[in-house]
Enzyme design. Sequence first.
Site, PDB file in Angstrom:
ATOM      1  N   LYS A 183       0.309  -7.470  35.594  1.00 14.38           N
ATOM      2  CA  LYS A 183       0.158  -8.916  35.817  1.00 14.38           C
ATOM      3  C   LYS A 183       0.877  -9.672  34.708  1.00 14.38           C
ATOM      4  CE  LYS A 183      -2.724 -12.048  34.407  1.00 14.38           C
ATOM      5  NZ  LYS A 183      -1.809 -13.183  34.344  1.00 14.38           N
ATOM      6  N   GLU A 258      -2.787  -5.680  22.067  1.00 14.67           N
ATOM      7  CA  GLU A 258      -1.814  -6.151  21.067  1.00 14.67           C
ATOM      8  C   GLU A 258      -1.992  -7.652  20.985  1.00 14.67           C
ATOM      9  OE1 GLU A 258       0.024  -4.190  19.222  1.00 14.67           O
ATOM     10  OE2 GLU A 258      -0.706  -2.433  20.291  1.00 14.67           O
ATOM     11  N   CYS A 292       4.838 -12.819  17.984  1.00 17.76           N
ATOM     12  CA  CYS A 292       3.630 -12.383  17.272  1.00 17.76           C
ATOM     13  C   CYS A 292       3.943 -11.907  15.858  1.00 17.76           C
ATOM     14  CB  CYS A 292       2.934 -11.285  18.064  1.00 17.76           C
ATOM     15  SG  CYS A 292       4.029  -9.893  18.392  1.00 17.76           S
ATOM     16  N   GLU A 391      -3.401 -18.897  13.848  1.00 20.86           N
ATOM     17  CA  GLU A 391      -2.068 -18.653  14.401  1.00 20.86           C
ATOM     18  C   GLU A 391      -1.498 -19.967  14.944  1.00 20.86           C
ATOM     19  OE1 GLU A 391      -1.687 -16.300  18.068  1.00 20.86           O
ATOM     20  OE2 GLU A 391      -0.101 -15.147  17.088  1.00 20.86           O
TER      21      GLU A 391
END
Length: 501
Positions: A183, A258, A292, A391
């Site tokens: 997906k 992850e 990331c 983040e």
Amino acid sequence: MARAKPAQVSGNRYQMFINGDWVDSESEEKINIVNPATEKVIASVPKASREQTKSALEAAEEAQPEWEDLAPVRRASFLHQTAQLIRRDKERLARILTSEQGKPLFEARGEIDGAASNFDYYAEFARRIEGDLLPSENPRQSIMILKLPIGVVASITPWNFPSATVARKLAPALITGNTVVTKPSSNTPLSTLEMVRLMGEAGFPEGVVNVVTGSGSDVGDELVTNRITGLVTMTGSTDAGRTIMQHASNHLPKLVLELGGKAPFIVWHDADIAWAVKCAIWARFWNCGQTCICSERMYVDEKIKDKFVPAFVRMAKDLKIGNPLESDTDLGPMVSKEERETSMSFVRKARQEGDKIIIGGDRPQSPDEGWFFEPTIIEDVKQKSPLVQDEIFGPVVPILEVDSFDKAIEYANDSKYGLASYVFTKDSTRVLKAMNQIKFGESYINQVGPEQLQGAHTGYRQSGLGAEGSRYGLECYTQLKTCYVDWNDKPSLSYLFPYKG
Ligand code: NAD
């Protein structure tokens, strides 16, 4: 074994791929895909129902035993063929990737190369899915540890690297004999659908690879909670990873997660400063800061701050913002209005806190359309500020001055994230200190990424579980099974019991 048909994509109306067929949503609902540089709709994909997601899982379950039964070198031939087709269509795929995600075309080409290499790299493991053969405690017995397929893998991917992240999951899952339902993110599903279209052309048997498009909370959740799923491999935010872990607790599939990052970038006075400046630009502004492993906070030695920071700012100012399809563009738009708003809100808060915004902080004067955001550099930031702790995932970087290398390491480790880190120093003691004491899954020392296929991509703390890339990533897709085998001509239980049988 029947072969999957090549894709039916009519104009810019894409379909999903389930059990070798291209299908629409049962409800005929669709999701519009918008080019972030123009804000125009460029295509649509179906919005799958939970029922359709279930049928994709059932197709993968049915196809799995036959796929497992093929010799690994035969499975590898499908992967190599996919790599070749991706390279054949590289330019077309790169343009689609740029149009749905916004990264400059040269970056998109690199990502497509990376996707193809993942298929070749994992295909080469066909002869190296190695178990163990161990001596037993007893005579004429052997112990074998096998690495077998898990079964059906649910792969869930983000929008920032929509080709590379899916290839990094599909290739190891398939070579080890699993079948997959994948997906993509609803922002960028086209790259996945195009890749799977090539897998159809490569001749993968039907049901081995399936794609469903739709939201994380619905389609994604069905993939996670359905008992057919043996492993969920997800790349995305830490918040979504946490929800997946909670929802998976019901039937306990294996998990590879992850997740988010907050990479520290340390520059010491003994580094090659000009090189460190260039690397700092790449590490923060690659993919408009939406990576990331991007540098998300910089710790600069006080001795060189007055030299390093102005050079970094000058180079950031020179970055050319514009249409990512043009060859001289350095910085494309952010992927969506919402993502840009998140980055802007960090800057607004920093302003209120009195942090010093040296450049940026807003959308550029041109282009008029598109979710562009200026490179933004902020000084005099406190370690406990949200700019340093959370983040950001956009082209915004806080800089902190530090007076000792140990302090820089302490600050680097003071984070809920632990994915990537950068250190620039020519001193070997500091290099070794960084290698051993910076608690991050990846350290780039006097260089930048991207990560390479043979390296393990993995994180400490809330950056995830398991690994991707390398042989360690491959092993996450296998189920260990230990077999105890007795080959005595006259087997005896005497070693088990204190009596004669
Ligand atoms: P996201 O978490 O919003 O979505 C990632 C994927 O998870 C999407 O396909 C989404 O639909 C799905 N999802 C969301 N909630 C779900 C749920 N409850 N159940 C099942 N599926 C669900 O992330 P994003 O905004 O697409 O990507 C950006 C994030 O990804 C950043 O945090 C970034 O650091 C992270 N990321 C990490 C890595 C890595 O290797 N560690 C690589 C790329 C991106």
